[in-house]
Design an enzyme around this catalytic site. Structure first.
Site: not given
Ligand code: NAP
Length: 273
Positions: A66, A16, A102, A127-130
């Site tokens: 990223k 988007k 972000d 969650g423990a991601g990016g």
């Protein structure tokens, strides 16, 4: 000459960002173009080099690049360094500046758009991601009463706790250890928003009046938001505002003008049903 910007990703057709930035540019009368560039998995650095050589001024960077965006930077911001990832680049002569918007996009959406101030709140990230990595510092700087991270792979949550120890006191765990704890703001930063898998959330996780927020956007009521509603939560939101707010931060960084985000959020919002 029209200044050129773009978003890189793989895949990127769904993005988007070109629509968002063209709406910002129209509203603020900026002479700029913004495109989506499908980037080969092994071609991130070459694509950046080619875009710069063609006079490009800045890039947004989407999955899965990223980490590489951070690594290619000559001047990363502190929050990009802590996240170990960047979602935005700016080219100034020989310098490649990198930032990660972000987390600030998420905080701006929660506080400005949804009226949910984080100060003194008990905040839980799933969650423990990016996405969680990028969110931790901006959330911590709002001084919540408690900032917790729970992850399926608990060791990854504990590793985050160590990485951020100098900046934020995190409570880290797997899901089972959340039993007996209630939170005012629960944010789903796992990728289950895309797969519709439910999370193993213990009863009593949502405090009275809690907000449930899924970072994914455009998917309607995700499994997590349905779980929250089943637990009695009435304040639910997805990540469309986060997307638009991070774009606004990038636009401000590149152009020096802050666009009004409300009309763009309204335009992109998919009803949560
Ligand atoms: P990521 O780095 O791949 O991390 C994925 C996380 O999801 C990991 O913690 C993983 O746990 C967990 N997970 C995956 N499947 C699971 C399952 N079945 N049960 C429990 N946990 C599961 O992804 P990311 O980049 O952080 O992105 C996370 C989400 O945020 C995505 O939906 C993305 O679209 C969204 N996002 C939105 C925006 C926005 O602007 N709105 C910006 C960035 C990201 P393990 O460690 O145990 O594997």
């Amino acid at each position: 000459m029209t200044d050129r910007y773009a978003v890189l990703g793989h895949p990127i057709g769904h993005s988007k960002s070109p629509l968002i930035h063209s709406l910002f540019a129209q509203a603020t009368a900026q002479d700029m173009g913004y495109t989506a560039i499908e980037t080969p998995l092994d071609g991130f650095a070459d694509t950046v080099t080619g875009f710069r050589a063609g006079g490009g001024r800045g890039l947004n960077v989407s999955l899965p690049f990223k980490l590489q965006a951070f690594e290619i930077a000559t001047h990363p911001s502190e929050r990009a360094r802590l996240a170990g990832a960047a979602n935005c680049l700016k080219f100034e002569g020989e310098r490649i500046l990198a930032d990660n918007f972000d987390g600030v996009g998420l905080v701006n959406d929660l506080q400005r758009n949804l009226g949910c101030l984080l100060k003194d709140k008990r905040v839980l990230l799933l969650g423990a991601g990016g996405a969680t990595r990028g969110a931790l510092l901006p959330i911590a700087s709002e001084q919540p009463a408690l900032l917790a991270v729970a992850n399926r792979t608990a060791d990854k949550a504990h590793a985050l706790g160590r990485d951020f120890a100098a900046h934020a006191m995190l409570q880290t765990s797997g899901y089972a250890e959340l039993a007996g704890h209630a939170f005012d703001v629960v944010i789903n930063a796992t990728s289950t928003g895309l797969t519709h898998e439910p999370l193993p959330l213990p009863a009593g996780l949502f405090a009275p009046g809690a907000l449930a927020y899924d970072m994914v956007y455009g998917k309607g009521l995700t499994a997590f938001l349905q779980q929250a509603q089943a637990a009695g939560v009435t304040r639910v939101a997805d990540g469309v505002g986060m997307l638009v707010e991070q774009a606004a931060e990038a636009f401000l960084w590149w152009r020096g003008v802050r666009p009004d985000t409300r009309p763009v959020v309204d335009r992109l919002t998919v009803p949560l049903v």
